[in-house]
Design a protein around this motif. Structure first.
Motif, short mmCIF file in Angstrom:
data_model
loop_
_atom_site.label_atom_id
_atom_site.label_comp_id
_atom_site.label_asym_id
_atom_site.label_seq_id
_atom_site.Cartn_x
_atom_site.Cartn_y
_atom_site.Cartn_z
N MET A 1 -2.83 1.73 17.10
CA MET A 1 -2.73 3.26 16.67
C MET A 1 -2.04 3.34 15.38
SD MET A 1 -4.16 3.84 19.58
CE MET A 1 -4.16 5.95 19.41
N VAL A 2 -2.70 4.23 14.65
CA VAL A 2 -2.05 4.48 13.07
C VAL A 2 -2.22 5.92 13.09
CG1 VAL A 2 -2.83 4.49 10.76
CG2 VAL A 2 -3.10 2.69 12.13
N GLY A 3 -1.00 6.67 12.33
CA GLY A 3 -1.08 8.14 12.36
C GLY A 3 -1.56 8.45 10.96
N LEU A 4 -2.56 9.86 11.12
CA LEU A 4 -2.92 10.36 9.95
C LEU A 4 -2.45 11.82 9.91
CD1 LEU A 4 -5.05 10.35 7.80
CD2 LEU A 4 -6.66 11.08 9.51
N CYS A 5 -1.78 12.16 8.82
CA CYS A 5 -1.10 13.47 8.78
C CYS A 5 -2.06 14.22 8.15
CB CYS A 5 -0.24 13.46 7.84
SG CYS A 5 1.22 11.99 8.18
N GLU B 1 5.69 7.03 18.39
CA GLU B 1 6.38 5.90 18.55
C GLU B 1 5.06 4.87 18.50
OE1 GLU B 1 8.69 6.29 22.17
OE2 GLU B 1 10.36 6.92 20.76
N ALA B 2 3.72 5.14 19.25
CA ALA B 2 2.78 4.23 19.10
C ALA B 2 2.27 3.72 17.87
CB ALA B 2 1.77 4.57 20.26
N CYS B 3 2.51 4.55 16.80
CA CYS B 3 1.88 4.43 15.47
C CYS B 3 2.33 3.60 14.96
CB CYS B 3 1.80 5.74 14.87
SG CYS B 3 0.47 6.81 15.55
N GLU B 4 1.71 2.32 14.61
CA GLU B 4 2.57 1.28 13.82
C GLU B 4 2.34 1.48 12.13
OE1 GLU B 4 -0.33 -2.55 12.88
OE2 GLU B 4 -0.75 -1.60 15.20
N ALA B 5 1.63 2.28 11.72
CA ALA B 5 1.39 2.73 10.38
C ALA B 5 1.11 3.94 10.12
CB ALA B 5 0.47 1.88 9.57
N TRP B 6 1.20 4.58 8.81
CA TRP B 6 0.99 6.17 8.59
C TRP B 6 0.33 6.32 7.37
CZ3 TRP B 6 1.75 10.34 11.79
CH2 TRP B 6 2.46 9.94 12.94
N CYS B 7 -1.10 6.88 7.43
CA CYS B 7 -1.73 7.40 6.39
C CYS B 7 -1.12 8.88 6.15
CB CYS B 7 -3.21 7.48 6.57
SG CYS B 7 -3.80 5.70 6.78
N ARG C 1 10.87 11.98 3.98
CA ARG C 1 11.24 13.47 4.74
C ARG C 1 10.37 13.59 6.13
NH1 ARG C 1 10.47 18.14 1.39
NH2 ARG C 1 11.63 19.34 3.36
N PHE C 2 9.41 13.02 6.26
CA PHE C 2 8.58 13.39 7.22
C PHE C 2 8.12 12.30 8.19
CE2 PHE C 2 7.55 16.30 3.29
CZ PHE C 2 7.43 17.43 4.22
N LEU C 3 8.13 10.99 7.92
CA LEU C 3 7.66 9.93 8.54
C LEU C 3 8.72 8.95 9.08
CD1 LEU C 3 4.77 8.66 5.99
CD2 LEU C 3 4.54 10.21 7.90
N PRO C 4 8.44 8.51 10.18
CA PRO C 4 9.34 7.48 10.81
C PRO C 4 9.58 6.41 9.90
CG PRO C 4 7.58 7.99 12.38
CD PRO C 4 7.15 8.52 11.22
N PRO C 5 10.93 6.11 9.78
CA PRO C 5 11.02 4.76 8.81
C PRO C 5 10.64 3.52 9.33
CG PRO C 5 13.02 5.42 10.11
CD PRO C 5 12.02 6.38 10.46
N GLY C 6 10.44 2.65 8.35
CA GLY C 6 10.14 1.08 8.45
C GLY C 6 8.85 0.64 9.04
N ARG C 7 7.66 1.66 8.76
CA ARG C 7 6.48 1.48 8.89
C ARG C 7 5.73 1.65 7.73
NH1 ARG C 7 6.15 5.08 14.54
NH2 ARG C 7 8.26 4.59 15.13
N PRO C 8 4.53 0.77 7.58
CA PRO C 8 3.56 1.00 6.15
C PRO C 8 3.05 2.08 6.19
CG PRO C 8 3.24 -1.16 7.73
CD PRO C 8 3.90 -0.40 8.63
N ARG C 9 2.85 2.57 5.01
CA ARG C 9 2.41 3.80 4.60
C ARG C 9 1.47 3.81 3.51
NH1 ARG C 9 8.22 6.45 3.59
NH2 ARG C 9 9.28 6.48 5.48
N LEU C 10 0.51 4.81 3.36
CA LEU C 10 -0.52 4.91 2.39
C LEU C 10 -0.57 6.39 2.26
CD1 LEU C 10 -2.76 3.63 0.82
CD2 LEU C 10 -4.40 4.08 2.94
N LEU C 11 -0.83 6.82 0.76
CA LEU C 11 -1.18 8.32 0.70
C LEU C 11 -2.57 8.25 0.91
CD1 LEU C 11 -0.12 10.92 -0.61
CD2 LEU C 11 -0.40 9.93 -2.90
N ASP D 1 -9.12 -1.64 3.60
CA ASP D 1 -8.04 -2.46 2.84
C ASP D 1 -6.75 -2.44 3.37
OD1 ASP D 1 -10.14 -3.56 1.14
OD2 ASP D 1 -9.45 -2.19 -0.57
N PHE D 2 -6.36 -0.99 3.37
CA PHE D 2 -5.00 -0.91 4.38
C PHE D 2 -5.03 -1.51 5.62
CE2 PHE D 2 -2.21 2.36 6.49
CZ PHE D 2 -1.16 2.01 5.98
N LEU D 3 -5.82 -0.88 6.48
CA LEU D 3 -5.81 -1.63 8.01
C LEU D 3 -5.59 -3.14 7.75
CD1 LEU D 3 -8.26 0.93 9.56
CD2 LEU D 3 -5.72 0.87 9.52
#
Length: 315
Positions: free
Chosen positions: A46-50, A84-90, A98-108, A293-295
């Motif tokens: 699972m990956v988050g997408l804002c 909590e299930a999302c291992e990374a965030w777009c 300010r918005f995302l849980p810490p310690g997980r990969p991120r992509l704008l 590429d991100f995934l």
């Protein structure tokens, strides 16, 4: 498999339409959809997408639209199981910490990055470039959620300045039944709603500028769609998402009704190349490649061989 997902959840598929083993969480998962989430999370990463306001934070402004606890702080939104299930965030944010849980990969990366430039041009300009009828166009459907996200109160104040101080011709889409619509010279309201997507684009294409006074919009599709039609934009500086599309080649920022006249005048009298800029930097194929590429770069993601991926609500 074989079912249509709720709007909060999306499959990630490769170019052949095959399941990649990844799924997106795009907004809060409603209680009635949690069984679907748990079923997906058993055998998908699972990956988050804002794509919904300040999600994954809580925000009081959404209390009428989503289930929120009685007393919360925004960061408590991170404790929900589908977060909590999302291992990374777009994400779409200028300040992701300010918005995302810490310690997980991120992509704008935003949902609106998938804008299909050629499809929009074909729908909006089937016979080529069109003449301009309005100076400014603004769209906000008559629903409290949209009024909040697109800041209808600020929009009304800006419309008064644009029509009163500059004497502009302004088209407002989606407010035909609004009792609080200002009565202003030069203000025209589109009443033939709901509009087919291609017809809406054709109205936007006939404006010289698109105004977006939005605050809590995370993935404003109307912004890159306007750029694809070579229409520059006038965007609220504090917008959550979409700010990355605003450059000296595409438009101007403003803060509120206090500086909207000056910003609008700069856009209307300046030289911009929004379509060329968008084509160089965004578009569906670039987005599909960046996301792949991100995934693939996530720990254990090397098995993803697809050069391009896309998201969908059904398999």
């Amino acid at each position: 498999m074989g079912t249509v997902l709720p709007n909060s959840l999306r499959h990630v598929l490769d170019e052949q339409g095959r399941d990649t083993g990844f799924c997106f969480v795009r907004e809060p998962v409603r209680a009635e959809h949690m069984p679907v989430f748990h079923a997906l999370a058993k055998d998908h990463r699972m990956v988050g997408l804002c794509s919904f306001g300040p999600f994954p934070l809580f925000h009081e402004g959404y209390r009428d639209f989503w289930e929120l606890p009685g007393e919360t702080v925004p960061e408590e939104g991170w404790n929900r199981p589908f977060i909590e299930a999302c291992e990374a965030w777009c994400h779409c944010f200028r300040e992701p910490d300010r918005f995302l849980p810490p310690g997980r990969p991120r992509l704008l990366f935003s949902n609106s990055d998938f804008t299909d430039i050629e499809r929009i041009r074909a729908a909006a300009l089937p016979s080529g470039p069109v003449g301009k009828r309005w100076d400014v166009v603004y769209s906000c459907l008559g629903h409290r959620l949209y009024e909040f996200q697109k800041d209808w109160d600020t929009a009304k104040a800006c419309l008064r300045r644009l029509c009163g101080d500059l004497g502009l011709r302004v088209l407002v889409v989606g407010r035909a039944d609004s009792a609080d619509l200002p009565d202003l010279p030069g203000l025209e309201v589109l009443e033939s709603l709901p509009l087919p997507w291609d017809e809406f684009l054709q109205y936007v294409a006939r404006a010289r500028v698109v105004m977006l006074p939005h605050r809590f919009d995370a993935s404003p599709r109307a912004l890159p769609e306007a750029l694809a039609m070579d229409v520059p934009v006038l965007v609220r500086r504090g917008i959550l998402g979409g700010w990355k599309y605003v450059t000296p080649e595409t438009g101007e920022f403003f803060d509120d009704e206090g500086d909207v006249v000056q910003a609008a005048w700069r856009v209307l009298t300046g030289t911009y190349t929004p379509s060329a800029w968008l084509s160089r930097n965004y578009g569906r194929r670039r987005a599909e490649a960046r996301l792949a590429d991100f995934l693939r770069g996530l720990p254990g993601g090397e098995g993803l061989k697809a050069a391009h991926v896309h998201i969908t609500g059904a398999l």
